[in-house]
Motif scaffolding. Sequence first.
Motif, PDB file in Angstrom:
ATOM      1  N   ASN A 171     -38.238  47.928  71.204  1.00 41.82           N
ATOM      2  CA  ASN A 171     -39.181  48.803  71.903  1.00 41.82           C
ATOM      3  C   ASN A 171     -38.999  50.256  71.486  1.00 41.82           C
ATOM      4  OD1 ASN A 171     -38.946  46.884  75.013  1.00 41.82           O
ATOM      5  ND2 ASN A 171     -40.240  46.552  73.235  1.00 41.82           N
ATOM      6  N   LYS A 180     -41.692  52.728  69.603  1.00 42.19           N
ATOM      7  CA  LYS A 180     -42.041  54.055  70.114  1.00 42.19           C
ATOM      8  C   LYS A 180     -42.009  55.086  68.997  1.00 42.19           C
ATOM      9  CE  LYS A 180     -40.437  53.737  74.930  1.00 42.19           C
ATOM     10  NZ  LYS A 180     -39.438  54.242  75.906  1.00 42.19           N
ATOM     11  N   TYR A 223     -44.811  54.481  66.316  1.00 43.06           N
ATOM     12  CA  TYR A 223     -46.187  54.753  66.736  1.00 43.06           C
ATOM     13  C   TYR A 223     -46.296  56.054  67.546  1.00 43.06           C
ATOM     14  CZ  TYR A 223     -47.263  50.160  64.921  1.00 43.06           C
ATOM     15  OH  TYR A 223     -47.420  49.076  64.081  1.00 43.06           O
ATOM     16  N   ASN A 235     -44.811  57.324  69.945  1.00 38.39           N
ATOM     17  CA  ASN A 235     -44.764  57.190  71.410  1.00 38.39           C
ATOM     18  C   ASN A 235     -46.168  57.092  72.022  1.00 38.39           C
ATOM     19  OD1 ASN A 235     -43.212  56.815  73.707  1.00 38.39           O
ATOM     20  ND2 ASN A 235     -43.181  58.993  74.238  1.00 38.39           N
ATOM     21  N   ILE A 243     -48.852  54.427  72.981  1.00 37.62           N
ATOM     22  CA  ILE A 243     -49.121  53.005  73.164  1.00 37.62           C
ATOM     23  C   ILE A 243     -50.562  52.667  72.803  1.00 37.62           C
ATOM     24  CG2 ILE A 243     -49.780  53.140  75.604  1.00 37.62           C
ATOM     25  CD1 ILE A 243     -47.577  50.414  73.908  1.00 37.62           C
ATOM     26  N   ASN A 244     -51.468  53.612  72.967  1.00 37.26           N
ATOM     27  CA  ASN A 244     -52.864  53.360  72.597  1.00 37.26           C
ATOM     28  C   ASN A 244     -53.016  53.203  71.084  1.00 37.26           C
ATOM     29  OD1 ASN A 244     -53.838  53.486  75.274  1.00 37.26           O
ATOM     30  ND2 ASN A 244     -53.853  55.735  75.181  1.00 37.26           N
ATOM     31  N   ASN A 283     -51.838  49.699  70.334  1.00 38.01           N
ATOM     32  CA  ASN A 283     -52.843  48.721  70.762  1.00 38.01           C
ATOM     33  C   ASN A 283     -54.019  48.659  69.792  1.00 38.01           C
ATOM     34  OD1 ASN A 283     -51.680  47.674  73.174  1.00 38.01           O
ATOM     35  ND2 ASN A 283     -52.248  49.535  74.278  1.00 38.01           N
ATOM     36  N   TYR A 310     -51.113  46.491  75.958  1.00 35.08           N
ATOM     37  CA  TYR A 310     -49.902  46.956  76.648  1.00 35.08           C
ATOM     38  C   TYR A 310     -50.141  48.322  77.279  1.00 35.08           C
ATOM     39  CZ  TYR A 310     -47.977  43.353  73.600  1.00 35.08           C
ATOM     40  OH  TYR A 310     -47.745  42.170  72.948  1.00 35.08           O
ATOM     41  N   ASN A 311     -49.543  48.518  78.455  1.00 35.75           N
ATOM     42  CA  ASN A 311     -49.566  49.834  79.103  1.00 35.75           C
ATOM     43  C   ASN A 311     -48.347  50.668  78.727  1.00 35.75           C
ATOM     44  OD1 ASN A 311     -51.995  49.413  80.558  1.00 35.75           O
ATOM     45  ND2 ASN A 311     -50.876  48.180  82.059  1.00 35.75           N
ATOM     46  N   THR A 312     -47.243  49.989  78.430  1.00 33.88           N
ATOM     47  CA  THR A 312     -46.014  50.684  78.039  1.00 33.88           C
ATOM     48  C   THR A 312     -45.361  49.918  76.902  1.00 33.88           C
ATOM     49  OG1 THR A 312     -44.507  49.472  79.495  1.00 33.88           O
ATOM     50  CG2 THR A 312     -45.638  51.391  80.440  1.00 33.88           C
ATOM     51  N   PHE A 313     -44.501  50.585  76.165  1.00 34.23           N
ATOM     52  CA  PHE A 313     -43.774  49.920  75.080  1.00 34.23           C
ATOM     53  C   PHE A 313     -42.813  48.878  75.625  1.00 34.23           C
ATOM     54  CE2 PHE A 313     -45.310  53.640  72.853  1.00 34.23           C
ATOM     55  CZ  PHE A 313     -45.580  53.154  71.588  1.00 34.23           C
TER      56      PHE A 313
END
Length: 650
Positions: free
Chosen positions: A161, A165, A168, A170, A172-173, A176, A188-191
């Motif tokens: 994870n 981070k 990408y 940090n 998450i969008n 995705n 995902y909403n969070t890593f």
Amino acid sequence: MYLGVDYYPEHWDKNMIDEDLDNILELNCNVIRIGEFAWHMMESTEGSFDFSYFDRVIEKAKQKGLKVIFGTPTATMPAWLANKYPEVLSEDEFNNKRVFGGRRQYCFNSKTYYKYSEIIIRELANHYKNEESIVAWQIDNEFGHEGSDLCYCDLCKKEFNEYLKEKYDNDINKLNETWGTIFWSQTYNTFEEIPLPKPTITTHNPSLRMEHERFRSVSIEKYAKFQVDLLKEILGKDSVIIHDFSGGYFDKSYDFSKVGKHMDVVAYNNYPVWGGQKEPIPAWEIACGLDYMRGIKGQNFWITEAIMGAQGHDVIGYLPRPRQAKMWSYQGIAHGCSSLMYFRYRGATKGAEQYCYGIIDQDNVKRRKFYEVQSFFKEMKENEALTQSEVKSDVAVVYDYESMASFRIQRQSFLMDYKQEVYRLYRPFYKKNINMDVIPSDSDFDKYKVLLLPVMIVHKKEVQDKVRKFVSGGGTVVFTYRTAVKDYYNNLTLGQFNPTYYTDLVGGYVEEVESFQDDQVAFLIGNEEFEGINGTATVFRDMLKTTTAKTLFKYEDEFFKDLAAVTLNEYEGGKVYYIGSGADNTIMDAIINKIINESKLEVIESEEGVEVVRRSLNDEDYYFVMNHTSDEKKFRNEILRAYEAKIVKA
């Protein structure tokens, strides 16, 4: 040049050491490799260090004029460490902890294992930092071998994870969007929500799995670099650090070339046959592995484990015939091995490797194997300058870690085996005794005449730019089916024909694709200069619509008769071949012979089963000649007995 044996004096009565070392000298050795599995002997309880046993071994070796290669012992942790800190143990994909026992059962992302690795390495290196008889340090043993490249523990999930981070930004969008997680509602909403690719229903997102493959490779590379940096800090920048790579380099979940770049010398444990095999692997597969190791750093390498006896842990394999293991050692030297050790001096009587037979067996009697090693070392000493010369190649096989990973993730055909597709291109050149390099895709291509790019399914701009430059400079490139299908993130590219961003270079594009099953083949018919040469192909087929390329082979198929199987496109002074299916030896030999003639590659003719490698010294050429058969063979005026090898002047 170091010629020696892998010696485990701790496995025997201490009173045997003097006789053993005398025998090792009788073998014409100048080095012993020790210490790699002896952590408990050095630190029997936490913080209690004792190197006195190896002090005595090294002192006796020095008195007899033997040098030492010493291994950091981290491949085999002591029981007290696993018992006190079970978090250091790796886990399989079903959340089963790997219990203490075996070897390499540690997690590469365990900070606790880093801590205790540093402690033992620091103590060991400081103890021996002024020991001039130690000529090299080996870190660990065969990283990633026997499934140790994979771990699915909570520590790995957390580090995965964190890796994502950083990768990408940090965001998450961004992840995705890149992975297309809208598919199957995987957004995902969070890593922290991102799982490791453990077993699930159907399969995980291919982008997730590709990043996990990269993460595994980075994890091993970091641990390797940690050991190298630590040793260099203590021993100095001029110290020689090696790692003994295992086989299986095309199947592991880490990039050998990335780890190898941190080493001063790449070392290789060369096993042409192993337990349960009724016969050795083909000679070209052995040769390809040797060329691969030389290609990691583009320089000569060491063999730290060459076999002499039958091998196996639980099941014993084929026994190398008289002269055969010696011949494999000649083959290793021919392909760029500049120092060689045999595994092992004496076969074990206890533990898991009792059936890994050595130079001397458990009866402790000198017999055929002993005298074969002795003669090999004598012959290599007589030709030492030649063994250190450069291997020069006009042809390179280019491999790519992400492409290997992509096929592990989605095989696409039950018959797909990445290494076999490498061998499909390698074998015809090998049969003509043409030297080849086997190199990672981030290498420089400029010095070659021919590039072979088997199933390089992942396209990367930096590699494609180099390939274009190479072709524009007059070089010849050979692509195979499933070239440039996936991007860096293991996704397809909207609006692009395959091979993606290569269609002008290839002079066509892939119109249709098909995967084959067992006993299913496509029939190929030769066209133009190949008229009358027909054959079969398997595994997969790309069916090409040509634009500027000419068709060399067509599919014999009433539905797809207008689509090409093999093409050739002339592009800005160079030539680009596309082999659209897993073609048989007849077709491959015909295509490669054309390339050899066009590229003016020098061929050395030899009988079937006789391998010849050209090396040069002081502007004079020499041939390493190896008879891989049980029959008597002849090369020019030289008679070769079964499995005999020689060095002859050209």
